[in-house]
Write an enzyme that holds these catalytic residues in place. Structure first.
Site, short mmCIF file in Angstrom:
data_model
loop_
_atom_site.label_atom_id
_atom_site.label_comp_id
_atom_site.label_asym_id
_atom_site.label_seq_id
_atom_site.Cartn_x
_atom_site.Cartn_y
_atom_site.Cartn_z
CE1 TYR A 264 -8.88 8.55 -15.06
CE2 TYR A 264 -6.73 9.33 -14.50
CZ TYR A 264 -8.49 9.31 -14.57
OH TYR A 264 -8.73 10.52 -14.27
CG ASP B 151 -1.82 1.33 1.28
OD1 ASP B 151 -2.23 2.22 0.09
OD2 ASP B 151 -2.78 0.72 2.24
CB ILE B 152 1.17 4.10 -2.33
CG1 ILE B 152 2.98 5.18 -2.92
CG2 ILE B 152 0.15 5.06 -2.61
CD1 ILE B 152 2.89 5.41 -4.39
CB SER C 191 -2.89 4.97 -16.41
OG SER C 191 -2.74 6.69 -16.63
CB THR C 192 -2.30 0.12 -13.48
OG1 THR C 192 -2.42 0.12 -12.59
CG2 THR C 192 -1.07 0.32 -14.84
N GLY C 193 -5.23 1.38 -13.06
CA GLY C 193 -6.36 1.14 -12.41
C GLY C 193 -7.74 1.22 -13.81
N GLY D 203 -9.04 4.15 -5.50
CA GLY D 203 -7.80 3.60 -5.81
C GLY D 203 -6.44 4.08 -5.22
CB VAL D 204 -3.71 5.39 -5.38
CG1 VAL D 204 -1.96 6.37 -5.53
CG2 VAL D 204 -2.71 4.49 -6.41
CG ASP D 205 -6.84 10.95 -6.19
OD1 ASP D 205 -6.01 11.28 -5.04
OD2 ASP D 205 -7.99 11.41 -6.95
N1 AR6 Z 1 -1.37 1.18 -2.66
C1 AR6 Z 1 -0.55 1.21 -3.39
N2 AR6 Z 1 -1.07 0.58 -5.40
C2 AR6 Z 1 -2.76 1.01 -5.19
C3 AR6 Z 1 -3.05 1.38 -4.14
C4 AR6 Z 1 -2.50 1.41 -2.65
N3 AR6 Z 1 -3.32 2.24 -1.80
N4 AR6 Z 1 -4.84 1.28 -4.35
C5 AR6 Z 1 -4.72 1.42 -5.63
N5 AR6 Z 1 -3.75 0.88 -6.11
P1 AR6 Z 1 -5.62 3.82 -9.68
P2 AR6 Z 1 -5.04 5.78 -12.56
C6 AR6 Z 1 -2.96 0.37 -7.34
O1 AR6 Z 1 -7.18 3.80 -9.85
O2 AR6 Z 1 -5.81 3.89 -12.81
C7 AR6 Z 1 -8.70 7.92 -9.16
O3 AR6 Z 1 -10.09 7.48 -8.94
C8 AR6 Z 1 -4.48 0.04 -8.63
O4 AR6 Z 1 -5.06 -1.79 -8.23
O5 AR6 Z 1 -6.03 4.36 -8.72
O6 AR6 Z 1 -4.14 6.36 -12.05
C9 AR6 Z 1 -8.35 9.12 -9.32
O7 AR6 Z 1 -9.31 10.15 -8.81
C10 AR6 Z 1 -4.17 0.16 -10.37
O8 AR6 Z 1 -2.53 -0.41 -10.48
O9 AR6 Z 1 -5.62 4.95 -10.91
C11 AR6 Z 1 -8.64 8.99 -10.75
O10 AR6 Z 1 -9.67 9.65 -11.27
C12 AR6 Z 1 -2.77 1.24 -9.53
O11 AR6 Z 1 -2.58 1.76 -8.60
C13 AR6 Z 1 -8.30 7.65 -11.53
O12 AR6 Z 1 -8.45 6.88 -10.09
C14 AR6 Z 1 -3.23 2.33 -10.42
O13 AR6 Z 1 -5.13 2.27 -9.99
C15 AR6 Z 1 -6.93 7.87 -11.37
O14 AR6 Z 1 -6.70 6.16 -12.31
#
Ligand code: AR6
Length: 170
Positions: free
Chosen positions: A126, A10-11, A122-124, A32-34
């Site tokens: 997006y 977890d980041i 972008s791998t979630g 997600g991360v955000d």
């Molecule tokens: N720690 C590390 N990696 C994570 C975590 C965490 N806590 N949670 C998810 N991931 P995403 P995006 C992974 O969707 O694709 C948001 O709603 C996840 O499995 O967080 O850039 C923003 O507000 C995936 O591999 O980011 C934007 O609207 C990666 O992090 C949109 O999502 C990225 O997934 C951005 O989408």
């Protein structure tokens, strides 16, 4: 010398100088991360983002750019927010994805951050395929590592599939 590393986890739990957030251009949170970063860091991060929106980022943060705020209660000093491109099958947006890493690390360097945790941008939500995202991310990060400005650039991958894709030796 900068070491490029990866961990599965977890980041928000990384003890580093700066954590990169996969944000959206509103900077006002999401999933997600955000979502994890805003939940873990507390309201100070959102307050700082709102200030940016009230100031020079009134129109939001453009895709491929990066901006820093406090990390609030996270075990880091700064969060560097960047906006990844939504994956497209008809248009090559990989330069924008590379720009996220480059710009985030440029901001990190300006702040004097020597250890930085990076997600798989972008791998979630997006939708970017992991192997291709890893190729772009590793190339851009390696370039920044060559500057010698960092001690560690750490990819933090949430699951095993992402961990396997982000192989720094590949
Ligand atoms: N720690 C590390 N990696 C994570 C975590 C965490 N806590 N949670 C998810 N991931 P995403 P995006 C992974 O969707 O694709 C948001 O709603 C996840 O499995 O967080 O850039 C923003 O507000 C995936 O591999 O980011 C934007 O609207 C990666 O992090 C949109 O999502 C990225 O997934 C951005 O989408």
């Amino acid at each position: 010398m900068t070491v490029l590393t990866r961990v599965q986890g977890d980041i928000t739990e990384q003890h580093v100088d700066a954590v990169v957030n996969a944000a959206n251009s509103s900077l006002l949170g999401g999933g997600g991360v955000d979502g994890a970063i805003h939940r873990g860091g507390g309201p100070e991060i959102l307050a700082a983002c709102r200030e940016l929106r009230a100031g020079h980022l009134g129109g939001g943060l453009p895709t491929g750019q990066a901006v820093a705020t406090t990390a609030g209660r996270l075990p880091a000093r700064w969060v560097i927010h960047t906006v990844g491109p939504v994956h497209s099958t008809t248009e090559d947006r990989s330069a924008l994805l590379a720009s996220c890493y480059r710009e985030s690390l440029r901001v990190a360097r300006e702040l004097g951050a020597r250890t930085v945790a990076l997600p798989a941008i972008s791998t979630g939500v997006y939708g970017w395929p992991l192997d291709d995202a890893a190729r772009v991310a590793l190339a851009a990060t390696r370039e920044a590592a060559a500057s010698g400005a960092f001690d560690e650039l750490r990819f933090v991958l949430f699951d095993e599939r992402a961990y396997r894709a982000f192989d720094p030796s590949s």
